[in-house]
Design a protein around this motif. Structure first.
Motif, PDB file in Angstrom:
ATOM      1  N   UNK A 113       0.792  -0.828   0.370  1.00  0.00           N
ATOM      2  CA  UNK A 113       0.124  -0.422   0.022  1.00  0.00           C
ATOM      3  C   UNK A 113       1.193   1.277   0.452  1.00  0.00           C
ATOM      4  N   UNK A 114       1.852   1.062   0.889  1.00  0.00           N
ATOM      5  CA  UNK A 114       3.055   2.112   0.901  1.00  0.00           C
ATOM      6  C   UNK A 114       3.370   2.732  -0.056  1.00  0.00           C
ATOM      7  N   UNK A 115       3.629   1.489  -1.128  1.00  0.00           N
ATOM      8  CA  UNK A 115       4.494   1.159  -2.134  1.00  0.00           C
ATOM      9  C   UNK A 115       3.942   2.991  -3.742  1.00  0.00           C
ATOM     10  N   UNK A 116       2.242   2.302  -3.261  1.00  0.00           N
ATOM     11  CA  UNK A 116       1.527   2.634  -4.096  1.00  0.00           C
ATOM     12  C   UNK A 116       0.753   3.946  -4.051  1.00  0.00           C
ATOM     13  N   UNK A 117       1.499   4.499  -2.952  1.00  0.00           N
ATOM     14  CA  UNK A 117       1.518   5.918  -2.532  1.00  0.00           C
ATOM     15  C   UNK A 117       0.046   6.174  -1.791  1.00  0.00           C
ATOM     16  N   UNK A 118      -0.619   4.374  -1.018  1.00  0.00           N
ATOM     17  CA  UNK A 118      -1.201   4.900   0.364  1.00  0.00           C
ATOM     18  C   UNK A 118      -0.527   4.475   1.182  1.00  0.00           C
ATOM     19  N   UNK A 119      -2.186   4.996   2.607  1.00  0.00           N
ATOM     20  CA  UNK A 119      -1.133   4.649   3.671  1.00  0.00           C
ATOM     21  C   UNK A 119      -1.038   3.430   4.406  1.00  0.00           C
ATOM     22  N   UNK A 120      -0.056   2.960   4.660  1.00  0.00           N
ATOM     23  CA  UNK A 120       0.322   1.868   4.980  1.00  0.00           C
ATOM     24  C   UNK A 120      -1.041   1.211   5.760  1.00  0.00           C
ATOM     25  N   UNK A 121      -1.061   1.836   6.681  1.00  0.00           N
ATOM     26  CA  UNK A 121      -1.298   1.168   7.762  1.00  0.00           C
ATOM     27  C   UNK A 121      -3.369   1.419   7.577  1.00  0.00           C
ATOM     28  N   UNK A 122      -3.826   2.439   6.798  1.00  0.00           N
ATOM     29  CA  UNK A 122      -5.722   2.967   6.410  1.00  0.00           C
ATOM     30  C   UNK A 122      -5.950   1.503   5.549  1.00  0.00           C
ATOM     31  N   UNK A 123      -4.713   1.693   4.591  1.00  0.00           N
ATOM     32  CA  UNK A 123      -5.688   0.908   3.421  1.00  0.00           C
ATOM     33  C   UNK A 123      -4.751  -0.697   3.619  1.00  0.00           C
ATOM     34  N   UNK A 124      -4.542  -1.378   4.863  1.00  0.00           N
ATOM     35  CA  UNK A 124      -4.249  -2.528   4.617  1.00  0.00           C
ATOM     36  C   UNK A 124      -4.879  -3.378   4.561  1.00  0.00           C
ATOM     37  N   UNK A 125      -5.183  -4.331   3.450  1.00  0.00           N
ATOM     38  CA  UNK A 125      -6.754  -5.088   3.675  1.00  0.00           C
ATOM     39  C   UNK A 125      -6.886  -6.164   5.034  1.00  0.00           C
ATOM     40  N   UNK A 126      -6.026  -6.035   5.360  1.00  0.00           N
ATOM     41  CA  UNK A 126      -6.030  -7.048   7.455  1.00  0.00           C
ATOM     42  C   UNK A 126      -6.579  -5.754   8.221  1.00  0.00           C
ATOM     43  N   UNK A 127      -6.274  -4.093   7.806  1.00  0.00           N
ATOM     44  CA  UNK A 127      -6.670  -3.386   8.253  1.00  0.00           C
ATOM     45  C   UNK A 127      -7.779  -3.333   7.680  1.00  0.00           C
ATOM     46  N   UNK A 128      -8.956  -2.967   6.847  1.00  0.00           N
ATOM     47  CA  UNK A 128      -9.482  -2.831   6.233  1.00  0.00           C
ATOM     48  C   UNK A 128     -10.914  -3.753   6.507  1.00  0.00           C
ATOM     49  N   UNK A 129     -10.390  -4.822   6.636  1.00  0.00           N
ATOM     50  CA  UNK A 129     -11.525  -6.271   7.401  1.00  0.00           C
ATOM     51  C   UNK A 129     -11.839  -5.986   8.815  1.00  0.00           C
ATOM     52  N   UNK A 130     -10.461  -5.804   9.318  1.00  0.00           N
ATOM     53  CA  UNK A 130     -11.061  -5.030  10.823  1.00  0.00           C
ATOM     54  C   UNK A 130     -12.352  -4.698  11.140  1.00  0.00           C
ATOM     55  N   UNK A 131     -11.744  -3.229  10.284  1.00  0.00           N
ATOM     56  CA  UNK A 131     -12.442  -2.029  10.948  1.00  0.00           C
ATOM     57  C   UNK A 131     -14.514  -2.818   9.929  1.00  0.00           C
ATOM     58  N   UNK A 132     -14.442  -3.287   8.497  1.00  0.00           N
ATOM     59  CA  UNK A 132     -15.461  -3.856   8.549  1.00  0.00           C
ATOM     60  C   UNK A 132     -16.070  -4.316   9.280  1.00  0.00           C
TER      61      UNK A 132
END
Length: 136
Positions: free
Chosen positions: A113-132
């Motif tokens: 995610x960080x290499x793609x210019x996104x937030x390494x934590x907020x956009x991490x698929x593991x965190x996205x699933x945990x928030x959802x």
């Protein structure tokens, strides 16, 4: 009303998931036990070891409020563990699915995610699933 006993396959599956996640759990236990001499409190909630590092919120901000290693959740204090319990239980289930590959996969997902210019934590698929699924 009679209480149903778990089927052997269900019990076997539960033990298999615990075993598969055990390298992460052992790491979490080791880190958590290092905090015990400094006042950390251990508690088992729904089969997960929760370790509150402090009795009250820390004066300085930690880089996380809670973090999961297998079946161990380390939190800054008991109130944060309670507030984030559902979110961290999603990470426990992720650890059960990924086993010893969870930590490398989590870190690689964040790096991607960080290499793609996104937030390494907020956009991490593991965190996205945990928030959802668990909020937080």
């Amino acid at each position: 009303m009679s209480r149903r006993r778990p089927r052997p396959a269900g019990r076997l599956g539960r033990w298999a998931r615990r075993f598969w996640a055990s390298p992460n759990t052992l790491l979490g236990l080791a880190l958590g036990l290092l905090l015990v001499p400094f006042g950390a409190r251990l508690r088992i909630v729904d089969g997960v070891i929760e370790i509150a590092a402090r009795r009250a919120p820390p004066r300085r901000r930690w880089p996380f409020a809670a973090i999961t290693f297998g079946h161990v959740v380390l939190g800054t204090h008991a109130q944060e563990l309670q507030r984030l319990r559902a979110h961290e239980r999603v990470h426990v289930r992720q650890c059960e699915r990924w086993g010893p590959l969870f930590l490398p996969a989590y870190l690689l997902a964040g790096a991607w995610q960080w290499l793609r210019g996104r937030d390494a934590y907020r956009d991490n698929p593991f965190e996205v699933e945990a928030r959802r699924l668990g909020g937080g």
